[in-house]
Enzyme design. Structure first.
Site, PDB file in Angstrom:
ATOM      1  CG  HIS A  41     -30.581  35.097  16.657  1.00 46.96           C
ATOM      2  ND1 HIS A  41     -30.752  36.089  17.591  1.00 46.96           N
ATOM      3  CD2 HIS A  41     -29.301  34.685  16.796  1.00 46.96           C
ATOM      4  CE1 HIS A  41     -29.629  36.267  18.258  1.00 46.96           C
ATOM      5  NE2 HIS A  41     -28.732  35.438  17.788  1.00 46.96           N
ATOM      6  CG  HIS A  74     -27.493  39.747  16.284  1.00 51.14           C
ATOM      7  ND1 HIS A  74     -26.884  38.659  15.693  1.00 51.14           N
ATOM      8  CD2 HIS A  74     -28.816  39.527  16.202  1.00 51.14           C
ATOM      9  CE1 HIS A  74     -27.809  37.809  15.282  1.00 51.14           C
ATOM     10  NE2 HIS A  74     -28.987  38.305  15.574  1.00 51.14           N
ATOM     11  CD  GLU A 126     -30.322  44.909  18.912  1.00 49.19           C
ATOM     12  OE1 GLU A 126     -30.915  44.150  18.122  1.00 49.19           O
ATOM     13  OE2 GLU A 126     -30.849  45.936  19.382  1.00 49.19           O
ATOM     14  CB  CYS A 195     -35.960  48.086  13.938  1.00 56.18           C
ATOM     15  SG  CYS A 195     -36.513  46.412  13.625  1.00 56.18           S
ATOM     16  CB  SER A 223     -35.554  34.441  16.136  1.00 54.45           C
ATOM     17  OG  SER A 223     -36.228  35.637  15.833  1.00 54.45           O
ATOM     18  CB  SER A 224     -34.996  38.586  20.149  1.00 55.45           C
ATOM     19  OG  SER A 224     -35.728  39.599  20.749  1.00 55.45           O
ATOM     20  CG  ASN A 225     -38.262  39.671  14.598  1.00 59.88           C
ATOM     21  OD1 ASN A 225     -39.096  39.034  13.981  1.00 59.88           O
ATOM     22  ND2 ASN A 225     -38.083  40.971  14.472  1.00 59.88           N
ATOM     23  CB  SER A 267     -33.892  35.957  11.056  1.00 62.08           C
ATOM     24  OG  SER A 267     -34.592  35.378  12.140  1.00 62.08           O
TER      25      SER A 267
END
Ligand code: SF4
Length: 317
Positions: A41, A74, A126, A195, A223-225, A267
């Site tokens: 992402h 994902h 994901e 993670c 991006s979720s991150n 990412s």
């Protein structure tokens, strides 16, 4: 003015592996190359791939038989794989090994009649891939503390929970505590699924947010991150901005600022951080420092290329 760079930042082992896989594919095969979803992402990477003949998010029914088909980092549902086998697609599986681990846990629950609460965003690729491992037992999605408090479970005697890998660590612990109180027999399959890369980046952005006047997160809003880094930072600092690259930076953000904290999501390519630093240097004599949480050593092997019965020509062994 000081620039404090977070370490670790940027690419995680799963993204490095996915990018190495796609590089191998682009070097070996001609376009069109199809993907189930964005490889990772990040808008820069997505646009780069589109410009190099990768077709993203095409309905699998519209992909010509025998094409090259890449599964994103994902992961994907069992259905996507089954449809790809039927169409004789050559599958390159770039699913992060840590997401694969969750799929194994999900399959275990599915095969052992255990219903599952999945903590995560129901629209995220994901989570869709995790839900897609189930065909026998029931899955429930919990996205918030409110959901955790009020979700109705038909039968909690055989119940477990799993989490998305890129959630806010703090918020997720709170959700898990509520679930454990409400369902004392709930099973935790494996250890926490958030993670190592998500954990580390959130811990270091917390330190940045507490010690700097302004936090800049280089990352994409898809991006979720990256979004979770912003959520964590905003709890401790009122000047937090998430931008794709330097061109979105606004000079007025520097008013009354002495220290700028800079980090990037799992990412985000490192050159976008370097570009940003070069750009920002024009405004002042910047002294660059680092705040180091740890040195990440995780590295995932590149999959060996061979053809399985099911036409997976890139497979982790
Ligand atoms: S963020 Fe974590 S789960 Fe996602 S690709 Fe990176 S290492 Fe894998």
């Amino acid at each position: 003015m000081d620039i404090i760079l977070a370490k670790p930042r940027g690419f995680c082992a799963g993204v490095i592996r996915a990018i190495n896989i796609i590089k191998q594919v682009l070097n070996t095969y001609k376009s069109p190359i199809y993907m189930n979803h964005e490889l990772v992402h990040n808008n820069y990477i997505v646009n780069y791939l589109k410009n190099h003949g990768v077709i993203i998010n095409r309905n699998i029914n519209d992909i010509p038989n025998g094409s090259i088909f890449i599964i994103s980092a994902h992961g994907a549902s069992k259905n996507i794989f089954n449809n790809a086998y039927k169409k004789n697609l050559n599958i390159f599986d770039a699913t992060c090994p840590l997401v694969k681990k969750i799929h194994y846990r999900a399959s275990y629950a599915n095969n052992n009649n255990i219903d599952t609460i999945i903590i995560g965003n129901p629209k995220h690729q994901e989570v869709l891939g995790i839900i897609g491992q189930y065909d026998r037992t029931t899955t429930y999605i919990v996205e918030s503390l409110y959901d955790a408090n009020y979700i109705k479970i038909k039968n909690s005697s055989k119940l477990c929970f799993l989490t998305q890998t890129t959630l806010s660590v703090f918020d997720t612990y709170q959700i898990i505590n509520v679930l454990k109180n409400r369902f004392p027999n709930i099973l935790e399959l494996g250890r926490n699924n958030i993670c190592y890369a998500t954990n580390n980046r959130q811990q270091v952005v917390y330190k940045l947010a507490k010690t700097t006047d302004l936090v800049v997160i280089i990352g994409s809003d898809i991006s979720s991150n990256a979004n979770k880094l912003a959520i964590v930072a905003k709890k401790y600092n009122k000047n937090v901005y998430m931008i794709d690259n330097f061109s979105y930076f606004k000079k007025q953000w520097l008013n009354n600022i002495n220290t700028i904290g800079v980090t990037s999501s799992a990412s985000t390519p490192e050159f976008l951080v370097k570009q940003f630093i070069e750009y920002i240097k024009q405004y002042d004599n910047m002294i660059i420092k680092e705040i180091i949480l740890n040195k990440e050593k995780v590295l995932f092997k590149l999959p060996k290329i061979f053809k399985t019965k099911q036409n997976i020509i890139c497979y982790d062994k």
